[in-house]
Design a protein around this motif. Structure first.
Motif, PDB file in Angstrom:
ATOM      1  N   ILE A   1      28.839 -10.376  31.375  1.00 17.28           N
ATOM      2  CA  ILE A   1      29.273  -8.986  31.440  1.00 17.28           C
ATOM      3  C   ILE A   1      29.876  -8.643  32.801  1.00 17.28           C
ATOM      4  CG2 ILE A   1      27.701  -8.099  29.672  1.00 17.28           C
ATOM      5  CD1 ILE A   1      25.950  -7.093  32.002  1.00 17.28           C
TER       6      ILE A   1
ATOM      7  N   LEU B   1      40.849  -7.683  30.951  1.00 18.11           N
ATOM      8  CA  LEU B   1      39.666  -7.982  31.766  1.00 18.11           C
ATOM      9  C   LEU B   1      38.792  -9.033  31.097  1.00 18.11           C
ATOM     10  CD1 LEU B   1      38.700  -4.448  33.057  1.00 18.11           C
ATOM     11  CD2 LEU B   1      39.459  -6.374  34.413  1.00 18.11           C
TER      12      LEU B   1
ATOM     13  N   GLY C   1      41.680   8.202  35.923  1.00 16.04           N
ATOM     14  CA  GLY C   1      42.948   8.175  36.656  1.00 16.04           C
ATOM     15  C   GLY C   1      44.121   8.546  35.780  1.00 16.04           C
TER      16      GLY C   1
ATOM     17  N   SER D   1      46.636   0.610  27.505  1.00 13.98           N
ATOM     18  CA  SER D   1      46.236  -0.696  28.021  1.00 13.98           C
ATOM     19  C   SER D   1      45.153  -1.304  27.142  1.00 13.98           C
ATOM     20  CB  SER D   1      45.712  -0.582  29.453  1.00 13.98           C
ATOM     21  OG  SER D   1      46.674   0.017  30.269  1.00 13.98           O
TER      22      SER D   1
ATOM     23  N   TYR E   1      36.952   4.450  35.456  1.00  9.42           N
ATOM     24  CA  TYR E   1      37.895   4.855  36.504  1.00  9.42           C
ATOM     25  C   TYR E   1      39.316   4.956  35.963  1.00  9.42           C
ATOM     26  CZ  TYR E   1      34.276   4.235  40.021  1.00  9.42           C
ATOM     27  OH  TYR E   1      33.140   4.361  40.764  1.00  9.42           O
ATOM     28  N   GLY E   2      39.658   4.040  35.053  1.00  9.39           N
ATOM     29  CA  GLY E   2      41.007   4.050  34.483  1.00  9.39           C
ATOM     30  C   GLY E   2      41.273   5.310  33.682  1.00  9.39           C
TER      31      GLY E   2
ATOM     32  N   THR F   1      31.458  -4.238  35.827  1.00 10.54           N
ATOM     33  CA  THR F   1      31.699  -4.501  34.409  1.00 10.54           C
ATOM     34  C   THR F   1      32.986  -3.835  33.925  1.00 10.54           C
ATOM     35  OG1 THR F   1      30.572  -2.557  33.553  1.00 10.54           O
ATOM     36  CG2 THR F   1      29.202  -4.472  34.025  1.00 10.54           C
ATOM     37  N   ARG F   2      33.416  -4.270  32.743  1.00 16.79           N
ATOM     38  CA  ARG F   2      34.626  -3.704  32.163  1.00 16.79           C
ATOM     39  C   ARG F   2      34.449  -2.226  31.888  1.00 16.79           C
ATOM     40  NH1 ARG F   2      36.095  -7.185  27.113  1.00 16.79           N
ATOM     41  NH2 ARG F   2      34.312  -8.520  27.557  1.00 16.79           N
TER      42      ARG F   2
ATOM     43  N   ILE G   1      48.029   3.420  36.349  1.00 16.86           N
ATOM     44  CA  ILE G   1      47.020   4.320  36.887  1.00 16.86           C
ATOM     45  C   ILE G   1      47.288   4.399  38.378  1.00 16.86           C
ATOM     46  CG2 ILE G   1      44.558   4.666  37.204  1.00 16.86           C
ATOM     47  CD1 ILE G   1      44.397   3.065  34.438  1.00 16.86           C
TER      48      ILE G   1
ATOM     49  N   ALA H   1      45.437   4.302  30.184  1.00 15.78           N
ATOM     50  CA  ALA H   1      44.273   3.508  29.802  1.00 15.78           C
ATOM     51  C   ALA H   1      44.306   3.203  28.310  1.00 15.78           C
ATOM     52  CB  ALA H   1      42.986   4.252  30.179  1.00 15.78           C
ATOM     53  N   GLU H   2      44.607   4.219  27.520  1.00 16.39           N
ATOM     54  CA  GLU H   2      44.670   4.039  26.064  1.00 16.39           C
ATOM     55  C   GLU H   2      45.689   2.956  25.702  1.00 16.39           C
ATOM     56  OE1 GLU H   2      43.177   6.409  23.504  1.00 16.39           O
ATOM     57  OE2 GLU H   2      43.675   4.699  22.228  1.00 16.39           O
TER      58      GLU H   2
ATOM     59  N   TRP I   1      51.363  -6.808  31.897  1.00 22.53           N
ATOM     60  CA  TRP I   1      51.567  -7.254  30.523  1.00 22.53           C
ATOM     61  C   TRP I   1      51.808  -8.750  30.426  1.00 22.53           C
ATOM     62  CZ3 TRP I   1      49.364  -4.553  27.169  1.00 22.53           C
ATOM     63  CH2 TRP I   1      49.251  -3.179  27.353  1.00 22.53           C
TER      64      TRP I   1
ATOM     65  N   TYR J   1      43.887  -3.714  40.326  1.00 25.61           N
ATOM     66  CA  TYR J   1      43.280  -3.011  39.195  1.00 25.61           C
ATOM     67  C   TYR J   1      44.264  -2.911  38.032  1.00 25.61           C
ATOM     68  CZ  TYR J   1      41.034   0.707  36.527  1.00 25.61           C
ATOM     69  OH  TYR J   1      40.455   1.438  35.530  1.00 25.61           O
TER      70      TYR J   1
ATOM     71  N   ALA K   1      44.433  -4.582  31.355  1.00 23.76           N
ATOM     72  CA  ALA K   1      44.632  -4.809  29.923  1.00 23.76           C
ATOM     73  C   ALA K   1      44.020  -6.118  29.434  1.00 23.76           C
ATOM     74  CB  ALA K   1      46.123  -4.774  29.589  1.00 23.76           C
TER      75      ALA K   1
ATOM     76  N   ILE L   1      46.372   6.098  40.983  1.00 25.39           N
ATOM     77  CA  ILE L   1      45.411   6.186  42.085  1.00 25.39           C
ATOM     78  C   ILE L   1      44.642   4.883  42.271  1.00 25.39           C
ATOM     79  CG2 ILE L   1      45.112   8.693  41.964  1.00 25.39           C
ATOM     80  CD1 ILE L   1      42.505   8.197  40.474  1.00 25.39           C
TER      81      ILE L   1
ATOM     82  N   ILE M   1      32.562  -8.845  35.847  1.00 26.92           N
ATOM     83  CA  ILE M   1      33.944  -9.207  36.145  1.00 26.92           C
ATOM     84  C   ILE M   1      33.953 -10.119  37.372  1.00 26.92           C
ATOM     85  CG2 ILE M   1      36.183  -8.334  36.899  1.00 26.92           C
ATOM     86  CD1 ILE M   1      35.391  -5.712  35.451  1.00 26.92           C
TER      87      ILE M   1
ATOM     88  N   ARG N   1      35.182  -0.265  34.907  1.00 26.94           N
ATOM     89  CA  ARG N   1      36.616  -0.239  35.176  1.00 26.94           C
ATOM     90  C   ARG N   1      37.297   0.800  34.310  1.00 26.94           C
ATOM     91  NH1 ARG N   1      39.058  -4.464  37.638  1.00 26.94           N
ATOM     92  NH2 ARG N   1      37.616  -5.183  39.214  1.00 26.94           N
ATOM     93  N   TYR N   2      36.906   0.797  33.047  1.00 24.54           N
ATOM     94  CA  TYR N   2      37.554   1.701  32.105  1.00 24.54           C
ATOM     95  C   TYR N   2      37.269   3.154  32.464  1.00 24.54           C
ATOM     96  CZ  TYR N   2      38.341  -2.478  29.262  1.00 24.54           C
ATOM     97  OH  TYR N   2      38.743  -3.702  28.825  1.00 24.54           O
TER      98      TYR N   2
ATOM     99  N   VAL O   1      42.323   0.329  26.145  1.00 25.67           N
ATOM    100  CA  VAL O   1      40.990   0.870  26.382  1.00 25.67           C
ATOM    101  C   VAL O   1      40.657   1.859  25.268  1.00 25.67           C
ATOM    102  CG1 VAL O   1      39.573   2.240  27.954  1.00 25.67           C
ATOM    103  CG2 VAL O   1      41.238   0.615  28.867  1.00 25.67           C
TER     104      VAL O   1
END
Lengths: 403, 509
Positions: free
Chosen positions: B379, B372, A282, A290, A278-279, A271-272, B358, A287-288, B424, B365, B370, B360, B381, A275-276, A292
């Motif tokens: 719900i 998803l 990292g 992007s 891990y983002g 799920t999103r 990111i 992330a912000e 982007w 990913y 930005a 790592i 992906i 993902r977030y 999130v």
């Protein structure tokens, strides 16, 4: 004739070199399994086999359940580069609330359990808001939480001391086993059935996974290694299942942990929200930017963590059939150690709940085995501490090399 | 005594899976300024890390002869001992400490068992004079500008009696003035007998300053050019760097028409920094048409990035006191990056490692993070769809990597930048804000990014390009705005803009 020999020789050489590469690349994960197997063999020998008896394996599952639940939640918190020190006493306090509602007020189980988990989620909301909204570091917020809930646990149990729980359904949570049909085969049939379903599920998902990877020309391990791996995994599952089926079947606690694990694994990988997580771990700024909502995700993680802490408290009080004023002491240590032994990166952003469970098994096998051997509790802390620090030191060095 | 201070012979260095340096030979004459150029990933930084002992003896093969003796540095301390100092692109100063503490950090001046602070301050002052930096040595480093911080780094190197100074892209984050100042200083140091190796992507500088230019490509030495006798042309350097000729650094947009339609408008945009409580942008007005590349020029600190980020909804850091954003005639109310993205605005960060990518995680990913939403059924992906999307962008904009499962942290600067662009592009913005899109990337990748920008505007996207490199802004923009101290000081059409005009506006108060 010689030609065929040469070809097959070449093939074995290829496979050997591939195995070598796999070991180098995944040394971190493999090490964890090797350590676990080593511990199991060690205790099996020192306890004359009673360590791997069916009774002790169910016992181990029951003992490990509350730590596993905490460690799964903690994994997410640690991936986010946060920490929650309050989980132990939140668990202890939740257990006490359960005991009071069940024993003193006689409320039904099906109201008490959701209610207490909800209280846990609310506690997480309070702590999460302090971290994300006010900006108090998680270490400080949850250290304060440790004080507060330790105090509340004391207040809740001050009149009566230990509160005994007698509700049968509640006690079954962490002492009972899943039901079975009446039969005279000597085996627990539902357990065997679940084992077979589990193996089929694992095989199907792994094969599908491999196929889709092949479709996109991603690297996959060569067929013989894949097959051997699958056979190995199936055997291990069926071995445990058979041992359990000969005895009383699968304990409820294992079912509960499995459900929590599957949910978390699903969220983190599919799920999103996952993902977030891990983002943010990292690189939270990236992330912000992007799009999130870093605060929201962090808040959710804290709410889920405290909700799981409440569940852990329920399991623990069920196992002891009582709520005691000292319940919850040092739970956070086992949970954090499990996550790190399971390979959560100290610098955040990396970790898997499935590996955390292995970490929990390492920690709890140590506890269980040393208990069987009659090792003193304080010695146990020292041994666990050493294993913990070795695991993290190993993790840090292998990660540096792989970079 | 040989007149070469340094000879690196047959240096080979491998990382798991890659040969970063392949039999590199590199020699530096005593007292010269030696520039080391090459595309990103050519092995320049690796070579310097071998020299300075970051990759210690035993991790590479080959010989290093320094000052007529074979040396085997195990770590940086060993090389410093011999008078080699390296200054990285990312400065290694401690912001919260004072200038003098920083200069002598790691080799403190002792009186008995304690630090002699008085002597330290006196000596620091001397060093600062040498680098012609006129600041109070007790000032905290964080209060200095980037240019001055760079000088403090050099002062630090001088305090260690440096004989061979290595500078890794020293001017990458400096404005024109600071760069000039720094290059002058390097020449000054040369007169004092300090040999200098400089890594740079800015060929103009290289031409102006170098006695010798060595070009690396794909981990091998391509050539060493002597700049003292006859002038070396930029084209010659580029040819050696990329292995082919690039005719025009800024590709032309043929048959491209900008429509009259105004896509995006910024009206009376005034912004306050909530921490410092002062205004950082005053009454900014801008218009961007469909299919147009609008340049945004200004010196460091003019407020360009602040303008971009405040538009992009990075609200906790910016307090918008007045103003309006209009997208296609509609007033926007943006309170977070998410809302900005939903309105069709994308911001490609100048700091791709710090807050763009990111590192790592893998290409896939970063490519999809930005947006998803587009890949989510219910719900879950859709992993297959995600792979398709990421492979599409990898091919379409030529991200060089073995697969989309490659970790972004292991890619070269140019490829990292392409991953940012892919990310982007996948949000399908109407307005793309590029903040220093070619900072620290090599000529070949720059050209690819310019070409991509052309493709995007031809497809109808509008671009705001923030850049400190004047030639780039002039070469790529249809129209440009110049900023100074938080206000727009001028607007120029591409045809009428010259470097002089732009600079005049950039320093206007």
């Amino acid at each position: 004739m010689t030609e065929i020999n040469e070809v097959s020789e070449k093939k074995t050489q290829n496979i050997l070199s591939e195995i070598g590469q796999l070991v180098v690349k995944n040394i971190r994960d493999y090490m964890m399994y090797i350590v676990l197997v080593g511990i199991i063999i060690f205790f099996t020998v020192t306890t004359d086999g009673s360590f791997i008896s069916a009774g002790n394996i169910s016992n181990l599952f029951n003992q490990a359940a509350y730590v596993a639940v905490l460690a799964i939640g903690m994994t997410v918190i640690l991936i986010l580069r946060q920490i929650d020190l309050s989980v132990g006493y939140v668990a202890g306090f939740s257990g006490a609330v359960c005991a009071i509602l069940l024993t003193n007020y006689g409320w039904p189980v099906w109201i008490v359990i959701p209610l207490v988990i909800l209280i846990g989620v609310f506690i997480g909301f309070y702590q999460g808001m302090l971290v994300t909204g006010v900006g108090v570091p998680a270490f400080v917020t949850t250290l304060a939480g440790m004080f507060i809930f330790r105090g509340l646990l004391g207040v809740a149990t001050s009149k009566t001391g230990t509160i005994i729980i007698k509700n049968k359904a509640y006690l079954a949570l962490n002492n009972g086993f899943i039901p079975d049909f009446k039969n005279d085969t000597g085996y627990h049939l539902v357990t065997i059935f679940i084992g077979i379903v589990a193996v089929v599920c694992v095989l199907v998902t792994q094969i599908q996974n491999r196929k889709s990877k092949e479709k996109y020309n991603f690297n996959v391990v060569s067929m013989p290694i894949f097959v051997v791996g699958m056979i190995l995994v199936s055997c291990v599952i069926m071995l445990i299942i058979t041992v359990l089926a000969k005895d009383q079947g699968i304990p409820w606690s294992a079912v509960i942990v499995a459900v929590v694990l599957l949910c978390y694994n699903f969220i983190l990988n599919k799920t999103r929200l996952g993902r977030y997580v891990y983002g943010i771990g990292g690189n939270d700024q990236a992330a912000e930017l992007s799009g999130v909502n870093v605060k929201k995700v962090t808040l959710i993680a804290f709410m889920a963590m405290s909700g799981l802490a409440a569940l852990a408290g329920i399991l623990y009080s069920s196992r002891l059939a009582s709520a005691t004023p000292t319940a919850g002491n040092a739970f956070e240590m086992d949970a954090i150690a499990s996550s790190y032994i399971g390979g959560v990166a100290v610098s955040g952003g990396v970790g898997k709940v499935t590996n955390t469970i292995i970490g929990t098994l390492v920690i709890m096998s140590l506890t269980n085995g040393m208990n069987l051997m009659g090792v003193d509790t304080f010695m146990q802390y020292i041994v666990k501490g050493i294993i913990f620090i070795l695991a993290v030191a190993f993790d840090v060095t292998t990660r540096r090399k792989n970079r | 005594m040989s007149d070469n201070i340094l000879e690196m012979k047959n240096i080979t260095k491998t990382f798991p899976g890659v040969k970063a340096l392949d039999n590199v030979n590199f020699s530096v004459k005593r007292g010269e300024i030696h520039c080391l150029v090459g595309e990103n990933g050519a092995g320049k930084s690796t070579l310097m890390k071998v020299l300075s002992g970051v990759y210690g003896f035993g991790t590479y093969s080959g010989d290093i002869v320094y000052d007529n003796e074979v040396v085997r540095f195990k770590n940086i301390a060993d090389s410093e001992q011999k008078g080699i100092a390296i200054i990285y692109q990312e400065l290694a100063l401690i912001p919260e400490l004072s200038v003098y503490e920083n200069i002598f950090f790691g080799h403190e001046i002792m009186k008995g068992k304690t630090i002699d602070w008085n002597e330290t301050i006196v000596r620091a002052d001397e060093m600062l004079k040498k680098v012609r930096l006129n600041v109070d040595p007790s000032m905290k480093v964080k209060n200095l500008g980037v240019g001055n911080q760079q000088l403090v780094e050099i002062a630090k190197a001088l305090s260690k009696n440096v004989k061979l100074l290595i500078l890794d892209e020293p001017t990458a984050s400096l404005n024109e003035d600071d760069s000039k100042n720094l290059l002058e200083l390097i020449k000054e140091l040369k007169k004092q007998g300090v040999t200098c190796i400089m890594i740079s992507h800015k060929l103009k500088e290289v031409k102006a300053i170098a006695d010798t230019i060595t070009v690396l490509r794909d981990g091998a030495t391509i050539c060493s050019l002597d700049g003292t006798e006859k002038e070396i042309s930029e084209a010659e350097i580029i040819k050696n760097m990329v292995g082919r000729e690039i005719d025009n650094i800024y590709p032309a947009r043929i048959n491209h028409k900008i429509s009259d339609k105004i896509v995006f408008e910024i009206k009376d945009w005034t912004v306050e920094d909530p921490l410092k409580g002062r205004e950082i942008l005053h009454n900014v007005n801008m218009k961007i048409r469909e299919g147009e590349i609008v340049g945004l020029q200004g010196l460091m600190g003019a407020g360009r990035t602040e303008l971009a980020l405040s538009i992009f909804g990075n609200t906790p850091h910016y307090n918008i006191t007045s103003g309006e954003l209009v997208m296609e005639g509609r007033t926007l109310n943006i309170r977070s990056p998410r809302e900005a993205i939903n309105e069709g605005i994308a911001y490609v960060s100048e700091d791709r490692k710090g807050n763009g990518l990111i590192l790592i995680q893998d290409i896939k990913y970063n490519n999809t993070i930005a947006n998803l939403k587009e890949l989510t059924d219910g719900i879950v992906i859709n992993a297959n769809e995600e792979i398709k999307v990421s492979n599409f962008y990898k091919d379409s904009i030529n991200i060089k990597a073995p697969s989309i499962e490659q970790k972004v942290g292991n890619l070269s600067g140019g490829n990292q930048q392409k991953v940012q662009l892919a990310k982007w592009m996948f949000v399908h913005p109407k307005l793309l804000i590029l903040d220093e899109p070619t900072r620290g990337i090599d000529v070949g990748a720059k050209f690819e990014i310019y070409t991509l920008m052309n493709r995007l505007v031809e497809e109808g996207m509008s671009i705001i390009m923030i850049s400190s490199e004047l030639p780039e802004v002039l070469g790529m923009s249809d129209r440009l705005y110049v900023m100074s101290e938080g206000t727009i000081t001028g607007e120029l059409e591409a045809l009428e803009a010259t470097e002089e005009k732009v600079m005049a506006l950039a320093i206007k108060h």
